[in-house]
Design an enzyme around this catalytic site. Structure first.
Site, PDB file in Angstrom:
ATOM      1  N   GLY C 124      21.095  15.960  44.714  1.00  0.00           N
ATOM      2  CA  GLY C 124      21.995  14.930  44.191  1.00  0.00           C
ATOM      3  C   GLY C 124      23.230  14.780  45.049  1.00  0.00           C
ATOM      4  O   GLY C 124      24.336  15.138  44.647  1.00  0.00           O
ATOM      5  N   TYR C 125      23.042  14.262  46.249  1.00  0.00           N
ATOM      6  CA  TYR C 125      24.182  14.063  47.163  1.00  0.00           C
ATOM      7  C   TYR C 125      24.581  12.581  47.219  1.00  0.00           C
ATOM      8  O   TYR C 125      25.696  12.231  46.906  1.00  0.00           O
ATOM      9  CB  TYR C 125      23.800  14.520  48.578  1.00  0.00           C
ATOM     10  CG  TYR C 125      24.130  15.960  48.869  1.00  0.00           C
ATOM     11  CD1 TYR C 125      24.260  16.896  47.851  1.00  0.00           C
ATOM     12  CD2 TYR C 125      24.296  16.401  50.176  1.00  0.00           C
ATOM     13  CE1 TYR C 125      24.551  18.218  48.131  1.00  0.00           C
ATOM     14  CE2 TYR C 125      24.587  17.724  50.459  1.00  0.00           C
ATOM     15  CZ  TYR C 125      24.717  18.636  49.439  1.00  0.00           C
ATOM     16  OH  TYR C 125      25.005  19.934  49.724  1.00  0.00           O
ATOM     17  N   SER C 126      23.631  11.743  47.662  1.00  0.00           N
ATOM     18  CA  SER C 126      23.950  10.331  47.886  1.00  0.00           C
ATOM     19  C   SER C 126      24.325   9.625  46.587  1.00  0.00           C
ATOM     20  O   SER C 126      23.792   9.906  45.535  1.00  0.00           O
ATOM     21  CB  SER C 126      22.736   9.600  48.473  1.00  0.00           C
ATOM     22  OG  SER C 126      22.404  10.135  49.700  1.00  0.00           O
ATOM     23  N   GLU C 244      19.607  25.435  59.024  1.00  0.00           N
ATOM     24  CA  GLU C 244      18.164  25.357  59.190  1.00  0.00           C
ATOM     25  C   GLU C 244      17.748  24.281  60.173  1.00  0.00           C
ATOM     26  O   GLU C 244      17.443  23.155  59.836  1.00  0.00           O
ATOM     27  CB  GLU C 244      17.522  25.051  57.828  1.00  0.00           C
ATOM     28  CG  GLU C 244      16.003  24.992  57.849  1.00  0.00           C
ATOM     29  CD  GLU C 244      15.397  26.280  58.399  1.00  0.00           C
ATOM     30  OE1 GLU C 244      14.582  26.161  59.316  1.00  0.00           O
ATOM     31  OE2 GLU C 244      15.736  27.377  57.940  1.00  0.00           O
ATOM     32  N   ASN C 384      21.443   8.175  62.304  1.00  0.00           N
ATOM     33  CA  ASN C 384      21.568   8.560  63.705  1.00  0.00           C
ATOM     34  C   ASN C 384      22.902   8.116  64.299  1.00  0.00           C
ATOM     35  O   ASN C 384      23.395   8.742  65.242  1.00  0.00           O
ATOM     36  CB  ASN C 384      20.386   8.000  64.516  1.00  0.00           C
ATOM     37  CG  ASN C 384      19.136   8.843  64.317  1.00  0.00           C
ATOM     38  OD1 ASN C 384      19.027   9.572  63.325  1.00  0.00           O
ATOM     39  ND2 ASN C 384      18.205   8.771  65.251  1.00  0.00           N
TER      40      ASN C 384
END
Lengths: 398, 377, 398, 377
Positions: C124-126, C244, C384
């Site tokens: 649950g970031y965005s 990671e 990007n």
């Protein structure tokens, strides 16, 4: 919408060809680097005699009154016959400023000599460290007490062919305290024979001498040589910057360049077979040819819009970007085509007075220097990054 | 798997790095390439004294017994200085021919001379109509008693003007592009019938056209086997590619670093041009291209010892990467430097000229794409 | 410097292969879209039983203690056998935050269940309208008066596989008055069964349902589910973002992808000859293969630096950029290879319960949707463009 | 040379533009493509009433006698709306076959039906193993008394599910890829032995596989000459390419405009993303690609009447330009829209899906590069 040429157009083309047939061989197929001052002037005078030096000028000053199509034909045939170009500094750069903003005296004095080639002009815009930021003018011009002269001090750089020039047009700072950088700049015309002017060559990585530094030390310039009002020079300069789109894309010359490239590829061998039969290499040529076709029609659309009364505008940035990228690609592919014989470098020796046979095939001579030299096309005249900024702002509204 | 350098390798790198820093600044190099000779013979002697010329040779012959990785670290540093002295033609290529194909006599006599800086070798493998095909030879070597008679024209032999000996590929049998029938000769420059036309190259080196007009050599001149020389040539050229890739990494590193530094200093519209996002991302892409090139350079140098197909694929893949990256980095370094990028006075233009020609040397991107694809079938 | 595998490495590879040989066929060669929840869990449990779920974790929590080379071998063989991936949300995203910053109770409660696959996690970031600007968190978490719970209100979006999840880790705003946006954010773990959570599918242009909106309406979360200190969530989240690197570039999978692409090209005909014999098409494949080789060695260099003790850093941006570009190019070339049979779209019908023969060859199915879907790889996980900003700032110092 | 539009052309453009604006908004289209039929037959009838279907046909047959430029302006507007109704297959391709190759009877009967909206035509020229080679036909048509018997499998006939008639290319003589021996047939969908498998396409259209199992047709079904059909097919396909390029320009215009508009509204890090220089220059390059595509679309439409080689080269060059520009514009429109670009709910993804498949339709960039190069030899 159609691509037809009228019978009048065809007649015009015939006339152009007849003229170009009369151009002597030593003026044809030579690059600008190879062309001497005398050769350049000989060509200019030929075209002047024909009355065709300044197609874009208003007729009253010596313009040809040609239609867009006629101008297109003239460009196309010039490239086909590989004649030199008419140098732009007088005819397409300073002249429009003079006939648009100059006094009657200035028009009478300068325009005929530009047309005839009597005066060789160079451009004093760029300054050291300024790059595409032309408004950062630091060359100073101070009025003498009697108000009759400016005393100019400073330095211009990247001045093309200043070593041959009779006159230079300059942006100079006349009001160092102006609230904005674009204000306080004046546009002046300077006789290159004036004491205090020194021209120093800049050698570029192709080994050539085309550009120069021009130093001004207490150079005295009559006030009559200022164009328009004092401190309004930036306004006039801006007009010049977007003027004259025809030919900026170099379409006709690049077409000829692709023909030449195909000839080179036809002579180079890859495993005993002409490189022109190698699908890998030729697909790059095809790609370039298709790009160029698109640019040709973009230019035609732009010219059509122009002749329909829309003034020159940011569309010239489109032509500049694509045209320069195509020119670079052309020299890049040529260098690739010649293989090992891109290596030899003989400076000017192979051009003048070199009596031995060249190293490698004729067509390979100068292929690397040309590639090196063409890097400038995306830098000068407002770098392609600046052009993209202009399109983003002026066309896309970003 | 191990990606670390040995202490000896770090030492070698430092030796070359220090030499370049102390004695090969931009002005010194500018003088060297404009001089009549085009190189500094005294520097070559110093290379010998520093042991640089001994790196790849067996200890039996006075060498240091170094690996491809040793060559790699040195070439990278030589690239950073745009050093024109003929380490690649003499030590990497010439040395490679001697090491892999030389007779006991060659090894005993010529290798020590190379190590001592007394013998410069220039391989002359290219021909005017052969492009990058190493087997496409019009030069012939005809049996003549115990020896051979060479006739032909070898093109663009880098280092030729300074050479004491040439390594010359010639056809001893077979058709013009047959794999079989290629033989390698070591020929003294002053042999009768051998003449050169010397000239500068666009990237600051010197090269020669080598004309062979009934040049008589003895059978001792042969390196490797008669008629079976192509594999030797390919092997040495692949080693040359691996070394050239390392040189290219040095050149690209300079182009990237100098461009970043310039963009921080150079102001336009009142701010450093390095603050413009478009140029920032361009420089990021230059950096990515450089990093990918370093990776491929490690790769090819680590794979030089594998079987011929793997080695050839590695060399071609690396050369493709270097060619493409070099073009991108070179063009954008000049573009970001603006007008300064194309003046002879500033160093960046010289790095650009060299990286451009590295694509041509030993075969360009198209050539190695084809070679790689053919090997993958 | 060498590329040799030690006898221990070779023994390890044999062990890995033996394990992978035991994977049932219905788990092999299926894309994530085709894999059911049950299939995903079946695979997870197999790897868990083997003890290999979490190579990067510290050994004390269940990590494998593998060397860099062993991790490389594991990735490579996974791709070769075309087994599914272990979903990253639990194992590689939330777990490092828990074992680095969580309490002992949190470690004991969550880590074993992540390892075993008992809990399915989602991220649950965005939030809507935030894109790559993760610090602009607007989902609010307010402490109840008794200080025992947070009441969470707001919306998360682009939540991958939330429809299957048992738990979600969230960034929430606990101090709306913090002086900087990065401050005042907390990191909390939320049980997806809590009342007030609603998951709504987002259908993407490939026709798939992989991502979701997750709505929070007065969702009650125990304070014990907060990681570390209140308002310090951004610090923890940042660590997660650069954590990671193994596998982020997807090298081993892309290698397999190129093999598959060559197989497709071997079956498609161009003028009766396999497309794999067409130099034009194959040169694009070769180019991609060479790009991928370079990326492989860049990843190896990065892993080597990491195992030499340099922590994860901005180099992961390099792997992300090149890896995603290569994945996109792969699906682009595959779509190109299949020609006309890129057109048919059968949604999920061809996947489940479609009894008729497919339209066109098997390998063409889903080639356009895959291409469409892969566009996300340069957008998610920090676009990007953001990655290039990071490199410009952190590596180049611009 | 003249690059202006006639009043009639502007009128035609306005007619289609208004139709799209009023009746083809994004939600309406979403419903249409999800519906069982996949199109709006009533809209097709409205096209007939508006005269759109009559544009290219002779006035003798009830048409408007329009030129390629008329088709171009309409296709551009249809592209802006992503209109799925089969104007291109029926009017441009079907109409082209009828106009250039139809018998007097075809012209008298079928053209009025097309104009009236009563007859939808789907050309079935592709085959499962033929890729983009229009002569690579496994479908055969064998002489059978006065008529022919067709057998084979035609692939991905766009508009097939809605078609009343198919135009089918088949081999009447010669080897599988011979230029000679191709014949074109106009076949009713309900002819015995003809069956279809209908399906949606990834870009919102419908298409069919057409199976021919001993389909008997009379000699009247032939369009053009027996065995000499390939030139007709190439001509009509080039006209299709010219029209498709115009559609693509409409699609690209929307992608460029929507991306610019989105970048002005969408805020990130507190500012509109359109203020980031990297995205600005990207959008400039999208714009340049679009402008170059418009130029090539004019070019090909103006050259459709020239001799076959010139026409083919023009068509292939334009298709290459559109394919490359479409890829660049589509990919970057999605990228700049971020996550929103790949949701089914937002229009930009649908324009992206269509522009992607336009590259495949009538042959992709590689195919037309090859065709152009072969014609230039």
């Amino acid at each position: 919408m159609d691509l037809n040429f009228t019978p009048e157009d065809e007649a015009f083309r015939a006339e152009v060809r007849a003229f170009l047939e009369s151009v002597p061989p030593h003026l044809r197929g030579v690059s600008r680097r190879e062309l001497s001052k005398e050769g350049q002037l000989e060509w200019h005078r030929m075209v002047f005699k024909q009355g065709w030096v300044a197609p874009a000028w208003p007729k009253e000053y010596g313009g040809t009154g040609w239609t867009t199509t006629q101008r297109y034909i003239w460009q196309e045939e010039n490239a086909a016959y590989e004649v030199p170009i008419i140098l732009p500094f007088g005819v397409t750069m300073v002249a429009p400023v003079i006939y648009s903003f100059g006094s009657e005296e200035q028009k009478a004095k300068f325009l005929p000599r530009i047309l005839s080639g009597e005066d060789w002009w160079c451009q004093g815009y760029s300054e050291p460290g300024a790059g595409s930021d032309l408004a950062s003018v630091r060359t100073k011009a101070e009025l003498t007490e009697d108000g009759k002269h400016y005393i100019v001090n400073g330095q211009k750089t990247w001045t093309t062919l200043a070593q041959h020039a009779d006159w230079i047009f300059c942006l100079v700072r006349t009001d160092p305290n102006a609230p904005k950088r674009q204000m306080g700049i004046s546009f002046i015309l300077v006789d290159m024979k004036t004491p205090g002017i020194e021209v120093k060559p800049i050698i570029t990585i192709d080994g050539g001498h085309e550009v120069n530094d021009v130093f001004f030390t207490d150079v005295k310039v009559p006030v009559e040589n200022r164009i328009g009002e004092e401190n309004m020079g930036w306004t006039y300069a801006k007009v010049l910057l977007s003027h004259e789109r025809t030919g900026i894309a170099g379409v006709a010359r690049s077409k000829k360049g692709i023909e030449r490239l195909k000839e080179v590829a036809g002579q180079e061998l890859l495993d005993g077979v002409p490189l022109s039969e190698d699908k890998g290499f030729m697909s790059k040529v095809t790609e370039l040819e298709i790009d160029l076709t698109a640019l040709e029609f973009t230019e035609l659309r732009t010219l059509a819009a122009e002749s329909a009364g829309k003034g020159p505008g940011p569309e010239s940035s489109v032509l500049k970007i694509k045209g320069s990228e195509i020119q670079q690609r052309l020299t890049e592919l040529t260098l690739e085509a010649v293989g090992h014989y891109g290596f030899p470098f003989l400076g000017d020796e192979q051009l003048d007075g070199w009596n031995e046979s060249p190293i490698g095939p004729d067509y390979a001579i100068g292929s690397a220097p040309s590639y090196y030299n063409t890097r400038k096309t995306t830098i000068y005249g407002g770098s392609n990054e600046i052009q993209r900024n202009i399109i983003a702002k002026m066309i896309l509204g970003l | 798997m191990d990606f670390s350098f040995t202490e000896e390798q770090t030492l070698l790198r430092n030796t070359v790095e220090r030499f370049v820093q102390d004695k090969y600044d931009f002005e010194t190099r500018a003088k060297i390439i404009k001089s009549d000779d085009g190189w500094r013979k005294d520097y070559w002697q110093q290379f010998a004294e520093l042991g640089i010329l001994a790196a790849p040779f067996d200890e039996d012959h006075g060498g240091l017994g170094g690996s491809a990785i040793d060559i790699m670290v040195m070439m990278e540093e030589l690239g950073k200085g745009l050093v024109v002295e003929p380490f690649l033609p003499t030590v990497v290529l010439g040395g490679g021919f001697l090491r892999h194909g030389g007779t006991a006599a060659h090894k005993a006599e010529v290798i020590p001379a190379v190590i001592g800086g007394e013998c410069v070798i220039a391989p002359a493998y290219a021909e005017p109509r052969g492009r990058f095909n190493l087997a496409d030879l019009e030069t012939t070597a005809k049996k003549d008693g115990e020896g051979y008679v060479l006739n032909g024209h070898k093109a663009v032999a880098l280092g030729g003007p300074w050479a004491d000996k040439f390594i010359i590929t010639a056809r001893t049998s077979g058709g013009q592009r047959d794999e079989q029938g290629v033989t390698v000769f070591l020929v003294d420059k002053n042999t009768d019938g051998l003449s050169t036309r010397d000239y500068p190259t666009v990237d600051g080196y010197r090269a020669s056209e080598v004309m062979l007009d009934n040049v008589k050599v003895s059978a001792d001149a042969i390196i490797g086997d008669v008629d079976n020389g192509l594999e030797l040539v390919e092997r040495v050229m692949d080693e040359g590619i691996a070394a050239l890739c390392a040189e290219a990494c040095g050149v690209m590193k300079q182009l990237v670093d100098k461009t970043i530094a310039y963009s921080r200093e150079r102001k336009q519209f009142g701010v450093a041009i390095g603050s413009f996002q478009v140029l920032q991302h361009r420089m990021v892409d230059m950096y990515l291209n450089y990093e990918q090139s370093v990776s491929m350079t490690y790769m090819v140098n680590l794979k030089l010892g594998e079987d011929a197909t793997e080695r050839k694929k590695a060399a071609s893949a690396a050369k493709v990467q270097i060619g493409r990256a070099g073009k991108f980095i070179g063009q954008n370094a000049v573009q970001i430097h603006g007008g300064m990028g194309i003046t002879e006075e500033m160093d960046v233009g010289h790095y650009f000229k060299r990286i451009t020609m590295i694509d041509t040397q030993f075969g360009n991107v198209d050539h190695h794409m084809r070679r790689y694809a053919a090997l993958s079938e």
